[in-house]
Write an enzyme that holds these catalytic residues in place. Structure first.
Site: not given
Ligand code: NAD
Length: 252
Positions: A148, A144, A78, A177, A51-52
């Site tokens: 960011k 959020y 990430n 995404v 857990d980061v």
């Molecule tokens: P996701 O919700 O699919 O999660 C990816 C992973 O994060 C999961 O495997 C989860 O277990 C892990 N995770 C959650 N909390 C955690 C913690 N405390 N410690 C370690 N791991 C943890 O996320 P995603 O869509 O792949 O997003 C990844 C990054 O990209 C995030 O920072 C998100 O804010 C950013 N982002 C996502 C989008 C989008 O549309 N999906 C857009 C812009 C930015």
């Protein structure tokens, strides 16, 4: 020597796309994730259950990296959580704290522990996954967006502190995404606004000049570039991979 790359939240979504892209580029990849089942599903990758937002767990992760790899070339900070969907007056403090703790706190802790390792080597690249929410704001998503913007400020500061040691830092701002996370965000936003998920989805697409959702692979390709020697003088930058945000909130 192959690049040694740590990717937080690497077991699914954008982080897993990054892991696969770095692998394809010949890197050694280590993923850290809080979801044991997701880690188990990608057991071909070296992974740690972390857990980061927990400093002890992050410290233990970097101690293991130091022991097994002896150093780290690339950090992909990430991890981030979507946080509550609500107008500012309805945002719960515990939801705010939880979102900031993972999204900003996790990036901070990852950078804090990567820095000494990279300084000792006189080289390194930190890549923070930010968001277009960190460039424009995001209605109904104050925690959020604030987190960011914080990630971008953290990245700028780290770039200034560590540049003299040959370490670069950059932030990628993905637009929406495709995938389960965005599906959940759309459903919650539709419920909060009392409109259909289809209307919200169409609004996201209409918000970019390219009229497209982003893929994890789009974001991963930028990360691989930023980690490469071709980007040797690219640092301190906030780089959108979003098909050009034309209107940050065209949704109903
Ligand atoms: P996701 O919700 O699919 O999660 C990816 C992973 O994060 C999961 O495997 C989860 O277990 C892990 N995770 C959650 N909390 C955690 C913690 N405390 N410690 C370690 N791991 C943890 O996320 P995603 O869509 O792949 O997003 C990844 C990054 O990209 C995030 O920072 C998100 O804010 C950013 N982002 C996502 C989008 C989008 O549309 N999906 C857009 C812009 C930015």
């Amino acid at each position: 020597m192959a690049q040694r790359v740590l990717i937080t939240a690497g077991a699914s979504g954008i982080g897993l796309a990054m892991a696969r892209a770095f692998e394809a580029a010949g890197a050694e990849v280590w993923i850290a994730d809080a979801d044991a089942a997701a880690l188990g599903a990608v057991s071909d990758l070296r992974g740690s259950h972390v857990d980061v937002s927990d400093e002890d767990q992050v410290a233990a992760l970097f101690a293991a990296i130091a022991e097994i790899w002896g150093g780290l070339d690339v950090l992909c900070a990430n991890a981030g959580t979507a946080g509550p969907t609500a107008l500012i007056e309805d945002q719960p403090l515990d939801g705010w704290n939880a979102c900031l703790g993972v999204t900003l706190g996790g990036a901070f802790l990852s950078a804090k522990y990567a820095a000494p390792m990279m300084k000792a080597a006189g080289a390194g690249a930190m890549i923070f996954t930010s968001s277009t929410a960190g460039q424009y704001g995001f209605p109904n998503r104050a925690p959020y967006a604030a987190a960011k913007w914080g990630v971008n400020g953290l990245m700028k500061t780290v770039a200034m502190e560590l540049g003299p040691y040959g370490i670069r830092a950059n932030a990628i701002c993905p637009g929406p995404v495709e995938g389960p996370r965005m599906d959940g965000v759309i459903d919650r936003e539709a419920a909060a606004k009392g409109v259909s998920p289809e209307a919200i989805r169409a609004g996201y697409v209409a918000g970019s000049s390219m009229r497209s959702f982003v893929t994890g692979a789009d974001v991963a390709a930028m990360a691989v570039f930023l980690a490469s020697p071709a980007a040797r003088l690219v640092s301190g930058q906030i780089i959108a991979v979003d098909g050009h945000t034309e209107n940050p909130d065209p949704k109903p």
